[in-house]
Design an enzyme around this catalytic site. Structure first.
Site, PDB file in Angstrom:
ATOM      1  N   GLY A  83      -2.870   1.347  -8.152  1.00 25.47           N
ATOM      2  CA  GLY A  83      -3.553   2.461  -7.474  1.00 25.47           C
ATOM      3  C   GLY A  83      -2.809   3.464  -7.061  1.00 25.47           C
ATOM      4  N   GLY A  84      -3.065   4.344  -6.342  1.00 23.42           N
ATOM      5  CA  GLY A  84      -2.425   5.886  -5.983  1.00 23.42           C
ATOM      6  C   GLY A  84      -0.831   5.331  -5.449  1.00 23.42           C
ATOM      7  N   PHE A  85      -0.909   4.230  -4.649  1.00 22.92           N
ATOM      8  CA  PHE A  85       0.475   4.032  -4.365  1.00 22.92           C
ATOM      9  C   PHE A  85       1.352   3.617  -5.332  1.00 22.92           C
ATOM     10  CE2 PHE A  85       2.612   2.677  -0.390  1.00 22.92           C
ATOM     11  CZ  PHE A  85       3.791   2.002  -1.020  1.00 22.92           C
ATOM     12  N   GLY A  86       1.085   2.679  -6.069  1.00 23.80           N
ATOM     13  CA  GLY A  86       1.713   2.075  -7.013  1.00 23.80           C
ATOM     14  C   GLY A  86       1.123   0.621  -7.721  1.00 23.80           C
ATOM     15  N   ASP A 201      -9.511   7.147   3.165  1.00 23.46           N
ATOM     16  CA  ASP A 201      -9.660   6.650   1.930  1.00 23.46           C
ATOM     17  C   ASP A 201     -10.517   5.713   1.740  1.00 23.46           C
ATOM     18  OD1 ASP A 201      -8.868   7.186  -0.660  1.00 23.46           O
ATOM     19  OD2 ASP A 201      -6.911   5.872  -0.675  1.00 23.46           O
TER      20      ASP A 201
END
Length: 387
Positions: A83-86, A201
């Site tokens: 995802g956007g985090f990792g 989100d």
């Protein structure tokens, strides 16, 4: 519960419970919402929050070596998604003899230490059956990892847009159960926390599914404390995922609880239609889900065209109409025309309680015919009676 009109901000009255006090101060001073989190104490001041100081946070601390061992040094076979985090990996913690999900921050990614800290704080101090459980974290050197309970059924997105051969298609009852559960998680953030928490989100990939398709909201790195007192909004840089962001937030950066309600409306539309919020593989007028759906909300004769073809007509007509009415209210362009999330929970809980049995109840006629030889979802093509 009858037909729900698509105008007005509220369609039911619900007794409000006493909110969980979080303290009207910076995010570093949130108070815990359960005895479980009172083992430690929140951060002492805003500066500690900026420094990324996690002293006193009631979450277990893991070493990087321990988490590397749990994931077999982050091997491909343990990889769950990105995802956007990792990246997220499945692992087994020998010290706890427990299977967990381990999220590793991408050090070159868009989200940084602040988002990592926010997520640790939020999930250490806010607890609800429809929020994912944070077990602990790792902050060794420049390594940033989060350890969650393992959700065996993956994300809602996996079951709506990434359906593969042999994978069970979500039936109508399960979809309404998931929608109601996700709404309850959002209601907790909005109404039971004080000050309220704006999730910011909400999307299908952030709704994880446990046994029995029990939904839990995850990924709180973008969460913000909501407005208090006479304030109507909080101003912040625009973050989130295109297609889910409320129009007023995208244009002005002014964030309110109703911004989350809009995002929830988009998710509900995805649950009903099986379409993506944004899908560039579709014709120009159909790429944006909300833009495609809005004119159809006014044509009751077209409602059946909005149902996910994967349902094969196995849904209650009245339930479909009511679910679409809820979604229509949530994605109103004007924030004050959207319902509060507590009213959405009331309506969806009712729909979830109305079990549909295709064996004994009427199955809706479907004009949708799959083209032979195509995969179940990605790249699927259909013919609509020649249209």
């Amino acid at each position: 519960m009858g037909w729900i009109p698509c105008s007005g901000a509220s369609f039911s009255k619900k007794k409000k419970e006493k909110p969980t006090t979080l303290n009207q101060k910076p995010i570093g001073q949130i108070k815990p919402t359960s005895e479980r989190s009172e083992v430690g104490s929140p951060l002492k001041d805003k500066e500690a929050s900026k420094r990324g100081d996690l002293d006193g946070i009631a979450a277990q601390i893991f070493s990087f070596r321990e988490l590397a061992l749990a994931t077999k040094n982050f091997k491909k076979e343990c990889f769950l998604g990105e995802g956007g985090f990792g990246r997220v990996y499945k692992g087994r913690l020998e010290s706890m003899n427990e299977v967990v999900a381990i999220k590793q921050l991408d050090r070159n990614g868009l989200q940084g230490n602040r988002e990592f800290l926010v997520e640790v704080l939020m999930l250490s101090l806010l607890h609800h059956p429809n929020l994912v459980n944070l077990i602990g974290y790792c902050a060794d050197g420049d390594q940033r990892l989060l350890v969650y309970e393992y959700m065996p059924l993956g994300s809602l997105e996996d079951h709506l847009q990434e359906v593969s051969f042999g994978k069970k298609v979500l039936d109508w009852n399960t979809r309404m159960k998931i929608a109601a559960g996700a709404a309850k998680g959002l209601e907790f953030l909005h109404d039971k926390a004080s000050p309220p928490v704006i999730y910011r989100d909400l999307k299908c990939s952030n709704i994880l599914l446990g046994e029995g398709y029990h939904p839990k909201l995850s990924d709180f790195g973008l969460a913000k404390l909501g407005p208090v007192g006479d304030n109507t909004h909080v101003s912040t840089r625009v973050m989130g995922t295109y297609g889910y962001c409320a129009p007023e937030y995208a244009m002005t950066g002014q964030l309110t609880l109703k911004s989350d309600v809009y995002s929830f409306g988009v998710v509900l539309l995805e649950i009903i239609t099986g379409r993506r919020a944004i899908d560039y593989s579709k014709a120009t007028g159909e790429q944006n889900l909300v833009a495609w759906a809005r004119p159809l909300f006014n044509e009751r004769s077209r409602f059946s065209d909005m149902a996910d073809p994967m349902l094969q007509g196995k849904y209650p007509a009245r339930g479909l109409y009511q679910a679409l009415a809820i979604a229509a209210m949530c994605v109103q362009e004007q924030p004050n025309m959207r319902p509060v999330i507590a009213d959405v929970v009331t309506a969806l809980s009712y729909l979830a309680s109305q079990a549909f049995d295709p064996q004994t109840q009427q199955v809706q006629s479907s004009r949708l015919v799959p083209v032979p030889g195509t995969p179940p979802r990605t790249g699927r093509q259909y013919k609509l009676n020649g249209r």
